[in-house]
Scaffold this motif. Structure first.
Motif, mmCIF file in Angstrom:
data_model
loop_
_atom_site.group_PDB
_atom_site.id
_atom_site.type_symbol
_atom_site.label_atom_id
_atom_site.label_comp_id
_atom_site.label_asym_id
_atom_site.label_seq_id
_atom_site.Cartn_x
_atom_site.Cartn_y
_atom_site.Cartn_z
ATOM 1 N N GLU A 35 -50.322 4.696 98.885
ATOM 2 C CA GLU A 35 -50.770 5.876 98.149
ATOM 3 C C GLU A 35 -49.794 7.034 98.283
ATOM 4 N N ASP A 36 -48.986 7.042 99.355
ATOM 5 C CA ASP A 36 -48.048 8.147 99.561
ATOM 6 C C ASP A 36 -46.889 8.121 98.570
ATOM 7 N N VAL A 37 -46.604 6.955 97.969
ATOM 8 C CA VAL A 37 -45.439 6.867 97.081
ATOM 9 C C VAL A 37 -45.818 6.636 95.621
ATOM 10 N N ILE A 38 -47.023 6.187 95.361
ATOM 11 C CA ILE A 38 -47.442 5.942 93.971
ATOM 12 C C ILE A 38 -47.432 7.261 93.207
ATOM 13 N N GLY A 39 -46.762 7.238 92.062
ATOM 14 C CA GLY A 39 -46.654 8.432 91.231
ATOM 15 C C GLY A 39 -45.374 9.205 91.434
ATOM 16 N N THR A 40 -44.590 8.862 92.469
ATOM 17 C CA THR A 40 -43.307 9.532 92.683
ATOM 18 C C THR A 40 -42.216 8.809 91.902
ATOM 19 N N SER A 41 -41.046 9.455 91.769
ATOM 20 C CA SER A 41 -39.913 8.883 91.030
ATOM 21 C C SER A 41 -38.757 8.612 91.975
ATOM 22 N N LEU A 42 -38.026 7.548 91.676
ATOM 23 C CA LEU A 42 -36.909 7.150 92.531
ATOM 24 C C LEU A 42 -35.629 7.894 92.160
ATOM 25 N N LEU A 43 -34.955 8.387 93.203
ATOM 26 C CA LEU A 43 -33.630 8.975 93.028
ATOM 27 C C LEU A 43 -32.546 7.921 93.193
ATOM 28 N N LYS A 44 -32.837 6.897 93.985
ATOM 29 C CA LYS A 44 -31.888 5.826 94.271
ATOM 30 C C LYS A 44 -32.582 4.484 94.111
ATOM 31 N N ALA A 45 -31.798 3.436 93.879
ATOM 32 C CA ALA A 45 -32.355 2.095 93.730
ATOM 33 C C ALA A 45 -32.875 1.586 95.077
ATOM 34 N N VAL A 46 -33.919 0.762 95.022
ATOM 35 C CA VAL A 46 -34.487 0.124 96.208
ATOM 36 C C VAL A 46 -34.541 -1.375 95.950
ATOM 37 N N GLY A 47 -33.929 -2.170 96.832
ATOM 38 C CA GLY A 47 -33.901 -3.614 96.670
ATOM 39 C C GLY A 47 -35.246 -4.260 96.958
ATOM 40 N N ASP A 48 -35.413 -5.462 96.440
ATOM 41 C CA ASP A 48 -36.655 -6.210 96.643
ATOM 42 C C ASP A 48 -36.926 -6.394 98.137
#
Length: 323
Positions: A227-240
């Motif tokens: 819930e802490d990250v849902i709705g935020t936008s990524l500045l950098k790529a995150v790998g699987d």
């Protein structure tokens, strides 16, 4: 003169005569070794004469019990006599032969690796943070002690990141103390990407999950709740499968410049708090510029909640008192 000689001769015959029928002879061995805490008379002496059932009863009598950590006992005639009396055996029917200085040794056993390893793991896991899983490996094999009473108490202390010291306490004395190398892996549940996520992605519930990962990063650098990250936008790529970090996200600010905050300063000797003011916007978990409302001193503190912050660094200059 003849009478006295005859009397001495008769006394000698009586002393040399074998025990009367029905009597027991308990001949204690000069040195004995037993494996456990309890010392039975049959473990340290040869029991002869008397009826078979009486011999068996006497052999099974416990004449001593070792205290924790004790490994030696000097055989006591009083202890043997007391055990016989308490068992209802007439002392008039027992002849005891105890060599001067007869001793019983408790056989010291190896405190095995499984027991020592378990003690080390319990100690290190008790120091883990909330939700943290600790795995402990022993690079040089499981630790063990040789020649220490098997009921010795084990005390563990952390010496460094890669070593622990274990002390074997026997009674009130340290029977052995040794340093063992350890390899410690800490894991905790963190939010990870559920597939590759590109910069600019707005995180939805299907984009992330939680998984066990090594907890190398600061607890503030990663998240333990989706819930802490849902709705935020990524500045950098995150790998699987990689942890989602605060530095990779454009977080909605929890506070803005001018918001009130309680500043908390903790050390090993004191715990202080003061009213403060936020001087830059940011999110919970970030270190932000703040100001002590009373003194005007600029500080940097980690925001631990919407209105609380833990001081991490004090600014070198003072701004003076606010009006």
């Amino acid at each position: 003169m003849v009478r006295r000689t005859l009397s001495l001769f008769m006394s000698g015959l009586l002393l040399a005569s074998p025990p009367a029928l029905g009597e027991l002879t308990v001949a204690v061995t000069e040195t004995s070794e037993v494996p456990g805490k309890a010392v039975a008379l049959g473990d340290i002496a040869e029991v002869r004469g008397g009826r078979a059932e009486l011999r068996d009863k006497v052999r099974d009598l416990e004449v001593h019990r070792f205290d924790p950590g004790s490994t030696g006992w000097r055989v006591s005639g009083r202890a043997i006599g007391s055990a016989l009396w308490e068992a209802g055996v007439s002392l008039d029917k027992v002849t005891t032969d105890i060599p001067l200085g007869a001793r019983v040794e408790r056989r010291a056993r190896k405190v095995d690796g499984d027991r020592v390893a378990a003690a080390v793991r319990r100690h290190l896991r008790a120091q883990a943070g909330n939700g943290e899983r600790v795995e402990v490996a022993f690079p040089e094999g499981k630790p063990a002690f040789e020649g220490v009473a098997e009921d010795a108490q084990l005390q563990v202390a952390r010496e460094s990141e890669g070593a622990v010291r274990v002390r074997a306490i026997a009674g009130e004395e340290v029977a052995a103390s040794k340093t063992f190398p350890v390899s410690v892996t800490r894991q905790r549940q963190v939010v990870v990407a559920n597939g590759h996520l590109d910069p600019g992605t707005r995180i939805e519930s299907d984009d992330v999950t939680t998984a066990l990962r090594e907890s190398e990063a600061s607890r503030w650098a990663v998240f333990d709740s989706r819930e802490d990250v849902i709705g935020t936008s990524l500045l950098k790529a995150v790998g699987d499968g990689q942890p989602v970090k605060r530095s990779q996200l454009r977080m909605a600010p929890d506070v803005r410049s001018g918001d009130p905050v309680t500043l908390v300063y903790k050390s090993s000797k004191m715990h202080l708090s003061a009213a403060g003011v936020i001087r830059e916007q940011g999110a919970v978990g970030e270190v932000l510029a703040m100001e002590n409302r009373d003194s005007g001193e600029r500080v940097y503190a980690r925001l631990t909640g919407p209105d609380t912050a833990k001081v991490s660094q004090r600014h070198s200059s003072q701004q003076g008192s606010r009006p």
